[in-house]
Scaffold this motif. Structure first.
Motif, short mmCIF file in Angstrom:
data_model
loop_
_atom_site.label_atom_id
_atom_site.label_comp_id
_atom_site.label_asym_id
_atom_site.label_seq_id
_atom_site.Cartn_x
_atom_site.Cartn_y
_atom_site.Cartn_z
N UNK A 37 100.78 58.82 33.87
CA UNK A 37 99.67 57.86 33.83
C UNK A 37 99.24 57.40 32.78
N UNK A 38 99.51 57.83 31.42
CA UNK A 38 98.95 57.42 30.28
C UNK A 38 99.84 56.23 29.85
N UNK A 39 100.98 55.94 30.22
CA UNK A 39 101.92 55.06 29.87
C UNK A 39 101.28 53.56 30.25
N UNK A 40 100.91 53.39 31.44
CA UNK A 40 100.34 52.23 31.45
C UNK A 40 98.82 51.84 30.94
N UNK A 41 98.23 52.91 30.87
CA UNK A 41 97.04 52.84 29.98
C UNK A 41 97.23 52.42 28.41
N UNK A 42 98.24 52.89 27.92
CA UNK A 42 98.98 52.42 26.46
C UNK A 42 99.05 50.97 26.66
N UNK A 43 99.66 50.44 27.71
CA UNK A 43 100.14 49.08 27.80
C UNK A 43 98.92 48.14 27.94
N UNK A 44 97.93 48.67 28.70
CA UNK A 44 96.54 47.74 28.69
C UNK A 44 95.74 48.02 27.40
N UNK A 45 95.72 49.13 26.80
CA UNK A 45 94.91 49.22 25.80
C UNK A 45 95.54 48.68 24.63
N UNK A 46 96.85 48.34 24.55
CA UNK A 46 97.29 47.73 23.26
C UNK A 46 97.50 46.10 23.71
N UNK A 47 96.72 45.65 24.38
CA UNK A 47 96.61 44.24 24.76
C UNK A 47 97.91 43.68 25.37
N UNK A 48 98.41 44.50 26.56
CA UNK A 48 99.65 44.16 27.31
C UNK A 48 100.85 44.41 26.61
N UNK A 49 100.81 45.64 26.09
CA UNK A 49 101.94 45.98 25.42
C UNK A 49 102.40 45.35 24.12
N UNK A 50 101.26 45.04 23.08
CA UNK A 50 101.42 44.27 21.84
C UNK A 50 101.69 42.81 22.27
N UNK A 51 100.88 42.26 23.11
CA UNK A 51 100.87 40.85 23.47
C UNK A 51 102.33 40.58 24.35
N UNK A 52 102.78 41.48 25.21
CA UNK A 52 103.82 41.16 25.96
C UNK A 52 105.03 41.39 25.22
N UNK A 53 105.10 42.24 24.33
CA UNK A 53 106.35 42.28 23.48
C UNK A 53 107.16 43.68 24.09
N UNK A 54 106.49 44.66 24.15
CA UNK A 54 106.79 46.03 25.17
C UNK A 54 107.30 45.56 26.35
N UNK A 55 106.74 45.02 27.31
CA UNK A 55 107.14 44.59 28.71
C UNK A 55 108.52 43.79 28.36
N UNK A 56 108.70 42.98 27.54
CA UNK A 56 109.62 41.93 27.45
C UNK A 56 111.02 42.82 27.12
N UNK A 57 110.72 43.95 26.11
CA UNK A 57 111.98 44.54 25.81
C UNK A 57 112.17 45.62 26.96
N UNK A 58 111.19 46.06 27.70
CA UNK A 58 111.54 46.76 28.83
C UNK A 58 112.29 46.01 29.73
N UNK A 59 111.90 44.79 29.84
CA UNK A 59 112.60 43.83 30.93
C UNK A 59 114.11 43.63 30.68
#
Length: 82
Positions: A37-59
């Motif tokens: 559960x802490x992982x999505x909180x990190x995504x939200x707390x880091x402004x969307x995974x550092x402005x969308x970079x982490x989700x883009x790399x995950x994608x």
């Protein structure tokens, strides 16, 4: 064949949820993959995974792998690092 279709479907759904906007920035794909559960909180707390970079790399990582087995129940924030 049905199992292969389910795995491919799960990979597709995870990739769609990892797309940076709107679902990836809140870590919805990580919830779907069974992360802690802490992982999505990190995504939200880091402004969307550092402005969308982490989700883009995950994608990209989810789409580039033949299966998503290594990403299931992965509690690391950087799930693609081994």
């Amino acid at each position: 064949m049905n199992t292969k279709f389910k795995k491919k479907n799960k990979k597709l759904v995870a990739a769609i949820l990892a797309f940076p906007f709107p679902f990836g920035i809140v870590g919805l794909h990580r919830i779907y993959l069974g992360s802690a559960p802490f992982v999505p909180i990190v995504y939200i707390g880091s402004l969307g995974g550092v402005f969308g970079i982490l989700p883009l790399i995950d994608f990209i990582a989810i789409l580039s792998q033949p299966t998503i087995e290594e990403y299931l129940d992965n509690d690391k924030v950087f799930m693609w690092i081994k």
